[in-house]
Motif scaffolding. Sequence first.
Motif, PDB file in Angstrom:
ATOM      1  N   PRO A 228       0.797  -1.232   0.000  1.00 14.15           N
ATOM      2  CA  PRO A 228       0.000   0.000   0.000  1.00 14.15           C
ATOM      3  C   PRO A 228       0.824   1.275   0.000  1.00 14.15           C
ATOM      4  O   PRO A 228       0.333   2.327  -0.397  1.00 14.15           O
ATOM      5  CB  PRO A 228      -0.830  -0.112   1.287  1.00 14.15           C
ATOM      6  CG  PRO A 228      -0.094  -1.092   2.143  1.00 14.15           C
ATOM      7  CD  PRO A 228       0.537  -2.050   1.194  1.00 14.15           C
ATOM      8  N   SER A 229       2.082   1.198   0.422  1.00 21.93           N
ATOM      9  CA  SER A 229       2.951   2.373   0.396  1.00 21.93           C
ATOM     10  C   SER A 229       3.835   2.330  -0.839  1.00 21.93           C
ATOM     11  O   SER A 229       4.544   1.342  -1.070  1.00 21.93           O
ATOM     12  CB  SER A 229       3.835   2.426   1.646  1.00 21.93           C
ATOM     13  OG  SER A 229       4.855   3.398   1.491  1.00 21.93           O
ATOM     14  N   PRO A 230       3.860   3.407  -1.650  1.00 24.26           N
ATOM     15  CA  PRO A 230       4.693   3.396  -2.857  1.00 24.26           C
ATOM     16  C   PRO A 230       6.181   3.399  -2.551  1.00 24.26           C
ATOM     17  O   PRO A 230       6.989   3.077  -3.423  1.00 24.26           O
ATOM     18  CB  PRO A 230       4.284   4.691  -3.571  1.00 24.26           C
ATOM     19  CG  PRO A 230       3.803   5.590  -2.471  1.00 24.26           C
ATOM     20  CD  PRO A 230       3.129   4.678  -1.487  1.00 24.26           C
ATOM     21  N   ASN A 231       6.549   3.762  -1.332  1.00 24.82           N
ATOM     22  CA  ASN A 231       7.965   3.829  -0.972  1.00 24.82           C
ATOM     23  C   ASN A 231       8.407   2.664  -0.099  1.00 24.82           C
ATOM     24  O   ASN A 231       9.507   2.132  -0.272  1.00 24.82           O
ATOM     25  CB  ASN A 231       8.248   5.150  -0.252  1.00 24.82           C
ATOM     26  CG  ASN A 231       8.000   6.344  -1.150  1.00 24.82           C
ATOM     27  OD1 ASN A 231       8.298   6.310  -2.339  1.00 24.82           O
ATOM     28  ND2 ASN A 231       7.434   7.398  -0.605  1.00 24.82           N
ATOM     29  N   ALA A 232       7.565   2.245   0.836  1.00 21.02           N
ATOM     30  CA  ALA A 232       7.921   1.102   1.676  1.00 21.02           C
ATOM     31  C   ALA A 232       7.997  -0.184   0.863  1.00 21.02           C
ATOM     32  O   ALA A 232       8.789  -1.082   1.186  1.00 21.02           O
ATOM     33  CB  ALA A 232       6.914   0.951   2.808  1.00 21.02           C
ATOM     34  N   GLY A 233       7.195  -0.288  -0.193  1.00 18.31           N
ATOM     35  CA  GLY A 233       7.192  -1.500  -1.004  1.00 18.31           C
ATOM     36  C   GLY A 233       8.557  -1.854  -1.558  1.00 18.31           C
ATOM     37  O   GLY A 233       9.083  -2.949  -1.273  1.00 18.31           O
ATOM     38  N   PRO A 234       9.195  -0.977  -2.354  1.00 15.96           N
ATOM     39  CA  PRO A 234      10.522  -1.303  -2.877  1.00 15.96           C
ATOM     40  C   PRO A 234      11.570  -1.521  -1.786  1.00 15.96           C
ATOM     41  O   PRO A 234      12.417  -2.414  -1.906  1.00 15.96           O
ATOM     42  CB  PRO A 234      10.869  -0.073  -3.730  1.00 15.96           C
ATOM     43  CG  PRO A 234       9.559   0.534  -4.080  1.00 15.96           C
ATOM     44  CD  PRO A 234       8.664   0.279  -2.910  1.00 15.96           C
ATOM     45  N   VAL A 235      11.504  -0.721  -0.718  1.00 14.72           N
ATOM     46  CA  VAL A 235      12.491  -0.829   0.352  1.00 14.72           C
ATOM     47  C   VAL A 235      12.384  -2.180   1.058  1.00 14.72           C
ATOM     48  O   VAL A 235      13.384  -2.883   1.250  1.00 14.72           O
ATOM     49  CB  VAL A 235      12.314   0.322   1.362  1.00 14.72           C
ATOM     50  CG1 VAL A 235      13.155   0.089   2.602  1.00 14.72           C
ATOM     51  CG2 VAL A 235      12.694   1.652   0.711  1.00 14.72           C
TER      52      VAL A 235
END
Length: 300
Positions: A228-235
């Motif tokens: 759901p988070s565009p930034n937490a996902g890749p990290v």
Amino acid sequence: MRALAIGTGLVADRVFADPEQHHPVAYFGTWATVTERLLYRDSTAAGVTHLLVTVAPVALAAQWLHSKAPTLTTAATLWIALGGSSLTRVGEQVATELSAGHIERARTWVPWLCSRDPQQLDDAGIARAATESIAENTSDAAIAPLFWAAVGGAPTVVVHRCVNTLDAMVGYRNERYNNFGWAAANLDDLLAYVPARLTAGIHTLCAAISGRGSEAVRAWKEDASAHPSPNAGPVEATAAAALGVQLGGPTIYPHGTEQRPRLSRGPKPTADTVRAAVRLARRTQLIAGVLAVLFSAQRG
């Protein structure tokens, strides 16, 4: 001089612990709470007003101080904004308590990392929560401040830290904050977009060194977008691949349970995974710090 300031801020974060009292971020939180009481309405317009009224005075003060003493203010604000050392110290505590079988003690550290309900977590749940939070907070609390210090010095560091703190206070998708917190949440996502992908790139490099580079690339491409988070996902996806575990699944918060996507492939995290996540966070911060110093030196 900005490269010197960034190096000084990094060293200060390693040598000096965050002040337990009179921390500037805590004062900002108090200021944000006061303005929320005055300005809260269940609307996005009220949230935008709250964001501007809360952040703008602090940003203008940082800009004025930066114009007078850019090296000193950049070093000082970076030290204040960086949370990498505190993050890894808490991670070590969680790993130590889990390894010793002290589940209740391990639960007491969970609120330092995330907002999940620790009483609902077993040892595997605590290990997963710690691993995911260490990865995500490495981006938010370490790589993002370094990135913004390299880009604009103290003013941009302060703006990011203020918005990130505000997002942690009002950026929730619930009945009270879904509209009011919209501005803070989306601006925080915007400011964290490049730092998160820099973090994921470093995770992928670390994964490649340990022979899991292809899995990190696959997890980034195929798994991260479901988060759901565009930034937490890749990290988190690339961290999971670098650590050789699978993250995601049912996630218990005080307001209820959310189903998070499966990230990467492997066994569930353990206490040893948390230790490995701490090592990965330190390597990631070191690489990003070197890049920030080199970038600033090149610009200078």
